[in-house]
Design a protein around this motif. Structure first.
Motif, PDB file in Angstrom:
ATOM      1  N   GLY A   1       0.812  -1.206   0.000  1.00 16.98           N
ATOM      2  CA  GLY A   1       0.000   0.000   0.000  1.00 16.98           C
ATOM      3  C   GLY A   1       0.850   1.264   0.000  1.00 16.98           C
ATOM      4  N   ILE A   2       0.217   2.396   0.262  1.00 18.91           N
ATOM      5  CA  ILE A   2       0.917   3.680   0.269  1.00 18.91           C
ATOM      6  C   ILE A   2       0.601   4.427   1.565  1.00 18.91           C
ATOM      7  N   ILE A   3       1.438   5.414   1.882  1.00 19.97           N
ATOM      8  CA  ILE A   3       1.193   6.326   2.999  1.00 19.97           C
ATOM      9  C   ILE A   3       1.138   7.742   2.427  1.00 19.97           C
ATOM     10  N   TRP A   4       0.031   8.425   2.664  1.00 10.30           N
ATOM     11  CA  TRP A   4      -0.097   9.792   2.177  1.00 10.30           C
ATOM     12  C   TRP A   4       0.720  10.749   3.047  1.00 10.30           C
ATOM     13  N   GLY A   5       1.253  11.798   2.411  1.00 16.10           N
ATOM     14  CA  GLY A   5       1.987  12.813   3.148  1.00 16.10           C
ATOM     15  C   GLY A   5       1.114  13.422   4.241  1.00 16.10           C
ATOM     16  N   PRO A   6       1.693  13.732   5.405  1.00 14.96           N
ATOM     17  CA  PRO A   6       0.901  14.290   6.512  1.00 14.96           C
ATOM     18  C   PRO A   6       0.102  15.534   6.119  1.00 14.96           C
ATOM     19  N   SER A   7       0.711  16.406   5.315  1.00 12.64           N
ATOM     20  CA  SER A   7      -0.012  17.626   4.925  1.00 12.64           C
ATOM     21  C   SER A   7      -1.217  17.302   4.046  1.00 12.64           C
ATOM     22  N   ILE A   8      -1.140  16.193   3.267  1.00 15.46           N
ATOM     23  CA  ILE A   8      -2.269  15.783   2.437  1.00 15.46           C
ATOM     24  C   ILE A   8      -3.415  15.281   3.317  1.00 15.46           C
ATOM     25  N   VAL A   9      -3.084  14.468   4.318  1.00 13.76           N
ATOM     26  CA  VAL A   9      -4.110  13.926   5.213  1.00 13.76           C
ATOM     27  C   VAL A   9      -4.807  15.064   5.965  1.00 13.76           C
ATOM     28  N   ARG A  10      -4.006  16.000   6.487  1.00 12.48           N
ATOM     29  CA  ARG A  10      -4.601  17.107   7.255  1.00 12.48           C
ATOM     30  C   ARG A  10      -5.400  18.031   6.339  1.00 12.48           C
ATOM     31  N   GLY A  11      -4.851  18.311   5.146  1.00 15.05           N
ATOM     32  CA  GLY A  11      -5.556  19.197   4.223  1.00 15.05           C
ATOM     33  C   GLY A  11      -6.868  18.604   3.748  1.00 15.05           C
ATOM     34  N   ALA A  12      -6.893  17.284   3.507  1.00 17.57           N
ATOM     35  CA  ALA A  12      -8.129  16.637   3.075  1.00 17.57           C
ATOM     36  C   ALA A  12      -9.204  16.748   4.150  1.00 17.57           C
ATOM     37  N   ARG A  13      -8.798  16.618   5.409  1.00 14.38           N
ATOM     38  CA  ARG A  13      -9.780  16.700   6.489  1.00 14.38           C
ATOM     39  C   ARG A  13     -10.426  18.076   6.554  1.00 14.38           C
ATOM     40  N   GLU A  14      -9.675  19.106   6.201  1.00 15.68           N
ATOM     41  CA  GLU A  14     -10.247  20.455   6.186  1.00 15.68           C
ATOM     42  C   GLU A  14     -11.355  20.588   5.150  1.00 15.68           C
ATOM     43  N   HIS A  15     -11.343  19.668   4.156  1.00 14.02           N
ATOM     44  CA  HIS A  15     -12.382  19.666   3.121  1.00 14.02           C
ATOM     45  C   HIS A  15     -13.389  18.545   3.339  1.00 14.02           C
ATOM     46  N   GLY A  16     -13.382  17.943   4.545  1.00 11.46           N
ATOM     47  CA  GLY A  16     -14.372  16.925   4.869  1.00 11.46           C
ATOM     48  C   GLY A  16     -14.060  15.544   4.351  1.00 11.46           C
ATOM     49  N   LEU A  17     -12.810  15.276   3.983  1.00 17.14           N
ATOM     50  CA  LEU A  17     -12.413  13.981   3.437  1.00 17.14           C
ATOM     51  C   LEU A  17     -11.524  13.253   4.434  1.00 17.14           C
ATOM     52  N   TYR A  18     -11.904  12.023   4.741  1.00 10.89           N
ATOM     53  CA  TYR A  18     -11.172  11.219   5.718  1.00 10.89           C
ATOM     54  C   TYR A  18     -10.876   9.849   5.109  1.00 10.89           C
ATOM     55  N   LEU A  19      -9.734   9.264   5.500  1.00 10.57           N
ATOM     56  CA  LEU A  19      -9.357   7.932   5.024  1.00 10.57           C
ATOM     57  C   LEU A  19      -9.431   6.969   6.199  1.00 10.57           C
ATOM     58  N   SER A  20     -10.261   5.935   6.051  1.00  9.06           N
ATOM     59  CA  SER A  20     -10.429   4.968   7.131  1.00  9.06           C
ATOM     60  C   SER A  20      -9.303   3.947   7.112  1.00  9.06           C
ATOM     61  N   ALA A  21      -9.167   3.209   8.215  1.00 11.15           N
ATOM     62  CA  ALA A  21      -8.108   2.217   8.343  1.00 11.15           C
ATOM     63  C   ALA A  21      -8.262   1.081   7.334  1.00 11.15           C
ATOM     64  N   ASP A  22      -9.490   0.869   6.816  1.00 14.24           N
ATOM     65  CA  ASP A  22      -9.695  -0.160   5.794  1.00 14.24           C
ATOM     66  C   ASP A  22      -9.676   0.442   4.385  1.00 14.24           C
ATOM     67  N   ASN A  23      -9.029   1.622   4.264  1.00 16.39           N
ATOM     68  CA  ASN A  23      -8.759   2.256   2.970  1.00 16.39           C
ATOM     69  C   ASN A  23     -10.027   2.718   2.253  1.00 16.39           C
ATOM     70  N   GLN A  24     -11.001   3.172   3.005  1.00 19.41           N
ATOM     71  CA  GLN A  24     -12.201   3.746   2.418  1.00 19.41           C
ATOM     72  C   GLN A  24     -12.172   5.265   2.561  1.00 19.41           C
TER      73      GLN A  24
END
Length: 298
Positions: A66-89
């Motif tokens: 699998g892959i690991i997204w950059g921390p700034s990508i994960v945090r930035g996505a959350r600011e737009h209401g997007l979250y990645l679950s542990a089962d990759n959803q």
């Protein structure tokens, strides 16, 4: 970030590679270039050309982890209401996705772990971008090279691959779990009947090619053109021939980190010996007049 190799083959357009936790480093690469990005670094890429672009990608190992997204990508996505679950959803709260206290979410990599990652300079990364002008073509890479229909040339990119030229050295040595090179030939030329134990995929960069499987008995041929891909099973007999009016060029990807040892059809070996060529014990092309005089050592 990837745990296994990720290699980009640029078949169209101009692209920019970015790497580092926030993409703070940049290098551009043009059509025909192959870029192998180191494992365990954050990377991104952007089409910077005036038109559409096209990248093929080769990944190392059957299970990439699998892959690991950059921390700034994960945090930035959350600011737009997007979250990645542990089962990759991907959970989009703007579209009705639910994130509550029971939702197991992927957390950004910690700053401490990011700080431990190796840092690659632009000069170091440049050595992993192999453009068309960087290629060193062997003019006698195979046993069949001096035979009609077998006059292909070969340039290594990743690993030693299937070259039978003992003096040919690849620009990228780092283990990928596959090797990759370019095969080119003029109309009517290519590689005569051979087989090997690695699985193989070919991608047409230029020209039209005929690939024929199953030597002598129940032969099966297919023609492939630009951007077409073909997967060839390990152990299958095969031959390649350019059938279009222009020079053909193929990207050839074989499984494994070691050299790919070619087995040639008996008639190919016989014709090569008439031209004074044979394979030595290591599988490299050598003069038959020399090889035939060797004796077993103790």
């Amino acid at each position: 970030l990837h745990f296994t190799a990720e290699v980009f083959l640029n078949f169209r357009g101009d692209w920019r590679l970015r790497w580092g936790a926030d993409g703070e480093n940049e290098l551009d690469f043009s059509v025909g270039a192959i870029v192998t990005v180191p494992t365990w670094i954050f990377r991104g890429f952007t089409n910077i050309g005036a038109d559409d672009g096209w990248l093929f990608t080769a990944l190392g190992w059957d299970n990439t982890g699998g892959i690991i997204w950059g921390p700034s990508i994960v945090r930035g996505a959350r600011e737009h209401g997007l979250y990645l679950s542990a089962d990759n959803q991907l959970l989009d709260t703007n579209a009705g996705g639910v994130v509550d206290a029971d939702t197991d979410l992927i957390a950004p990599m910690s700053d401490d772990e990011v700080a431990k990652l190796r840092r690659w300079t632009p000069e170091q990364m440049r050595s992993r971008i192999v453009g068309q002008d960087d290629l060193l073509w062997s003019h006698h890479p195979f046993l069949c090279t001096e035979l009609p229909g077998g006059r292909a040339q070969f340039a290594q990119v990743v690993g030693y691959g299937m070259s039978e030229d003992r003096d040919q050295v690849p620009p990228v040595h780092y283990p990928h779990n596959f090797n990759l090179g370019w095969l080119r030939a003029e109309t009517g030329e290519g590689m005569l009947a051979h087989r090997h134990d690695a699985s193989q995929a070919v991608i047409v960069y230029r020209g039209r090619w005929r690939v024929t499987l199953n030597h002598l008995a129940e032969e099966l041929s297919v023609e492939i053109g630009p951007d077409d891909t073909l997967s060839i099973p390990a152990g299958a007999w095969r031959r390649f021939q350019v059938v279009g009016p222009e020079q053909g060029q193929l990207a050839v990807i074989n499984s494994g980190d070691g050299r790919v040892h070619l087995q040639w059809a008996d008639e190919v070996k016989a014709m090569a010996r008439e031209k004074d060529w044979a394979q030595d014990a290591a599988g490299y092309v050598a003069p038959w007049a020399v090889v035939r005089t060797s004796v077993l050592d103790d």
